[in-house]
Motif scaffolding. Structure first.
Motif, PDB file in Angstrom:
ATOM      1  N   THR A  50       0.851  -1.193   0.000  1.00 14.04           N
ATOM      2  CA  THR A  50       0.000   0.000   0.000  1.00 14.04           C
ATOM      3  C   THR A  50       0.888   1.245   0.000  1.00 14.04           C
ATOM      4  OG1 THR A  50       0.049   0.177   2.400  1.00 14.04           O
ATOM      5  CG2 THR A  50      -1.668  -1.236   1.467  1.00 14.04           C
ATOM      6  N   GLU A  52       1.126   3.309   2.364  1.00 17.69           N
ATOM      7  CA  GLU A  52       1.731   3.448   3.695  1.00 17.69           C
ATOM      8  C   GLU A  52       2.969   2.560   3.796  1.00 17.69           C
ATOM      9  OE1 GLU A  52      -1.582   2.825   3.166  1.00 17.69           O
ATOM     10  OE2 GLU A  52      -2.181   4.911   3.501  1.00 17.69           O
ATOM     11  N   THR A  53       2.840   1.329   3.259  1.00 15.83           N
ATOM     12  CA  THR A  53       3.983   0.414   3.278  1.00 15.83           C
ATOM     13  C   THR A  53       5.120   0.991   2.445  1.00 15.83           C
ATOM     14  OG1 THR A  53       2.546  -1.471   3.613  1.00 15.83           O
ATOM     15  CG2 THR A  53       4.714  -1.934   2.663  1.00 15.83           C
ATOM     16  N   LEU A 338      -8.700  -4.205   2.747  1.00 18.97           N
ATOM     17  CA  LEU A 338      -7.639  -4.062   1.745  1.00 18.97           C
ATOM     18  C   LEU A 338      -8.094  -4.531   0.375  1.00 18.97           C
ATOM     19  CD1 LEU A 338      -5.070  -5.014   4.340  1.00 18.97           C
ATOM     20  CD2 LEU A 338      -4.554  -3.189   2.727  1.00 18.97           C
ATOM     21  N   GLU A 342      -8.693   0.768   0.735  1.00 19.20           N
ATOM     22  CA  GLU A 342      -7.236   1.009   0.655  1.00 19.20           C
ATOM     23  C   GLU A 342      -6.488   0.621   1.914  1.00 19.20           C
ATOM     24  OE1 GLU A 342      -6.296   4.978  -1.205  1.00 19.20           O
ATOM     25  OE2 GLU A 342      -8.473   5.044  -1.263  1.00 19.20           O
ATOM     26  N   GLY A 343      -7.145  -0.147   2.814  1.00 19.87           N
ATOM     27  CA  GLY A 343      -6.493  -0.476   4.081  1.00 19.87           C
ATOM     28  C   GLY A 343      -6.645   0.668   5.056  1.00 19.87           C
ATOM     29  N   HIS A 344      -5.922   0.572   6.152  1.00 16.26           N
ATOM     30  CA  HIS A 344      -6.031   1.613   7.179  1.00 16.26           C
ATOM     31  C   HIS A 344      -5.462   2.935   6.667  1.00 16.26           C
ATOM     32  CE1 HIS A 344      -6.666  -1.919   9.393  1.00 16.26           C
ATOM     33  NE2 HIS A 344      -5.647  -1.921  10.210  1.00 16.26           N
ATOM     34  N   MET A 349      -1.391   4.131  10.338  1.00 21.48           N
ATOM     35  CA  MET A 349      -0.240   3.288   9.962  1.00 21.48           C
ATOM     36  C   MET A 349       1.071   3.976  10.347  1.00 21.48           C
ATOM     37  SD  MET A 349      -1.657   0.606   8.916  1.00 21.48           S
ATOM     38  CE  MET A 349      -0.159  -0.297   8.594  1.00 21.48           C
ATOM     39  N   PHE A 353       4.040   1.661  11.685  1.00 25.09           N
ATOM     40  CA  PHE A 353       5.289   1.555  10.932  1.00 25.09           C
ATOM     41  C   PHE A 353       6.445   2.294  11.612  1.00 25.09           C
ATOM     42  CE2 PHE A 353       3.027   0.341   6.707  1.00 25.09           C
ATOM     43  CZ  PHE A 353       2.879  -0.952   7.197  1.00 25.09           C
TER      44      PHE A 353
HETATM   45  N1  ADE Z   1      -2.835  -3.243   7.067  1.00 29.41           N
HETATM   46  C1  ADE Z   1      -3.996  -2.611   7.164  1.00 29.41           C
HETATM   47  N2  ADE Z   1      -3.986  -1.455   6.494  1.00 29.41           N
HETATM   48  C2  ADE Z   1      -2.759  -1.333   5.946  1.00 29.41           C
HETATM   49  C3  ADE Z   1      -2.146  -0.361   5.140  1.00 29.41           C
HETATM   50  N3  ADE Z   1      -2.780   0.745   4.776  1.00 29.41           N
HETATM   51  N4  ADE Z   1      -0.879  -0.589   4.769  1.00 29.41           N
HETATM   52  C4  ADE Z   1      -0.242  -1.711   5.151  1.00 29.41           C
HETATM   53  N5  ADE Z   1      -0.762  -2.663   5.897  1.00 29.41           N
HETATM   54  C5  ADE Z   1      -2.023  -2.478   6.308  1.00 29.41           C
END
Ligand code: ADE
Length: 416
Positions: A50, A52-53, A338, A342-344, A349, A353
């Protein structure tokens, strides 16, 4: 502009957007650019790909690490982020949305070829593959980190059986991770996934949440906030009692199954919604899973019972049963937040992270002597992440006065 150029530019813009909402991680990246504490360290990361990752991976790179990224779920990958990481930021990323299981594990195998010194996992698939197929790499691994509840449970089971071959730090168990990411992140992004997929009105619906851990609490809270009549299904007596006192109706799945309009599983367990429950459901019921693996809803049984199966909207599959009853499954029963959203959000995050990044720094700089066990994140890291997050939000903390510090340290003062 070619499609590929479009994709990577979209990815780059979205990664920048997420970055602007990740001040704690950005402050770590800024410090690391001069200090490079991870210089030359090889990190294989198996995480949801994502925006964020991407920012976590770029931070690790700023710290001097060599990073390879692979997906931790076949349906969570954001292809624009893959394109941007590979083509703009120079981070080798093995991932594509919607791949089959064979390709998914093939990607993890590729990532392992970099011979990681640190593994960063979300669900423990990479650690598992390393332990089963690439034992030759084990002597070179210093430690690993694990992002999620399900992964920590798997790794603790490995430790208990004496098969865990190197230490793991359970990032999920940091308070600044699960109290926020699992609760507010999963709470919001699960509802987001359901809404994007179905555009269903939540107000007035009967919304069944199976599992009242940190994630379940968040989902129930947000569904109630939107006007749903929430039923909680739980196997743990303490958690069930907590749900009762939080004001929810609590009952077993056979009863909930008859009433629910929307179901969300978030237990970490298998066949939580099973064949017999599916048969009891109302025509039109919507089923989603927010637990790590796609095992919580028995989709195999549903497919066996169905006379027809068709995609009726993006990420929504209709299963028609013999008596005409229609059940709708979102995102193949994979992580709905996800798969269909789009996930969190980046804001939450940021803390998860930051814990990952600072844990890596502690592993390399602190050189802690660790056994082949699952360890918590050091409390100082947790406290630092909370402080940095508050600072970034411009929120002032009340300091203890010297008198108050003395008072808390003394045992002689009692009733006056
Ligand atoms: N897990 C849940 N949401 C996420 C995100 N936005 N990025 C990475 N891992 C997640």
């Amino acid at each position: 502009m070619t499609e590929e150029q479009n994709l990577r530019e979209k990815g780059q813009r979205r990664i920048e957007w997420a970055k602007s909402r990740m001040p704690v991680l950005s402050s770590i990246a800024q410090r690391w650019r001069s200090e490079t504490p991870l210089q030359g360290i090889r990190i294989a990361a198996c995480l949801h790909v994502t925006t964020e990752t991407a920012n976590l991976v770029l931070t690790l790179k700023d710290g001097g690490a060599e990073v390879v990224l692979t997906a931790s779920n076949p349906l969570s990958t954001q292809d624009d982020v893959v394109a941007a990481l590979n083509q703009v930021y120079g981070v080798k990323t093995y991932a594509r949305r919607g791949v089959d299981s064979q390709t998914y594990y093939g990607h993890i195998r590729h990532a392992l070829e970099m011979q990681p010194q640190i593994t960063m996992d979300d669900g423990a698939d990479l650690v598992n593959l390393l332990h089963s197929e690439r034992r030759d790499l084990i002597p070179g691994v210093l430690a690993g980190t694990e992002e999620t509840t399900t992964g920590v449970i798997r790794l603790k089971a490995m430790e208990k059986d004496g098969v865990l071959a190197y230490p793991i730090i359970a990032v999920n168990d940091a308070l600044t991770k699960h109290m926020f990411d699992n609760r507010y992140g999963t709470g919001q992004s699960t509802i987001d996934g359901i809404l994007r997929a179905t555009n269903q009105l939540i107000a007035g619906s009967v919304f069944v949440v199976a599992g009242y851990g940190w994630c379940g609490r968040g989902v129930a809270q947000r569904a109630r906030g939107m006007g749903a009549n929430v039923i909680v299904v739980e196997t743990d007596p303490l958690r069930a009692l907590e749900a009762v006192m939080d004001g929810y109706r609590v009952t077993a799945m056979p009863e909930a199954a008859r009433e629910g309009d929307i179901f969300v599983t978030v237990t970490g367990n298998i066949n939580v919604i099973d064949r017999q429950h599916l048969l009891l459901m109302k025509d039109g019921a919507i089923l989603a899973n927010a637990g790590h693996f796609n095992v919580e809803i028995n989709i195999k049984a549903l497919a066996e019972m169905a006379s027809s199966r068709q995609t009726v909207r993006e990420n929504v599959e209709e299963f028609r049963l013999g008596d005409g009853q229609r059940l709708y499954v979102i995102g193949e029963g994979r992580l709905v937040n996800l798969a269909a959203a789009e996930g969190h959000p980046a804001h939450v995050m940021d803390m998860s992270f930051a814990n990952q990044a600072l844990t890596c720094e502690w592993l390399i700089r602190g050189k802690p002597s660790l056994e082949k066990k699952v360890y918590p994140v050091p409390a100082e890291i947790d406290a630092l992440v909370a402080r940095l997050k508050l600072e970034s939000m411009g929120i002032k903390l009340q300091e203890l006065t010297p008198e108050q510090k003395d008072y808390l340290a003394s045992y002689s003062l009692g009733t006056e």
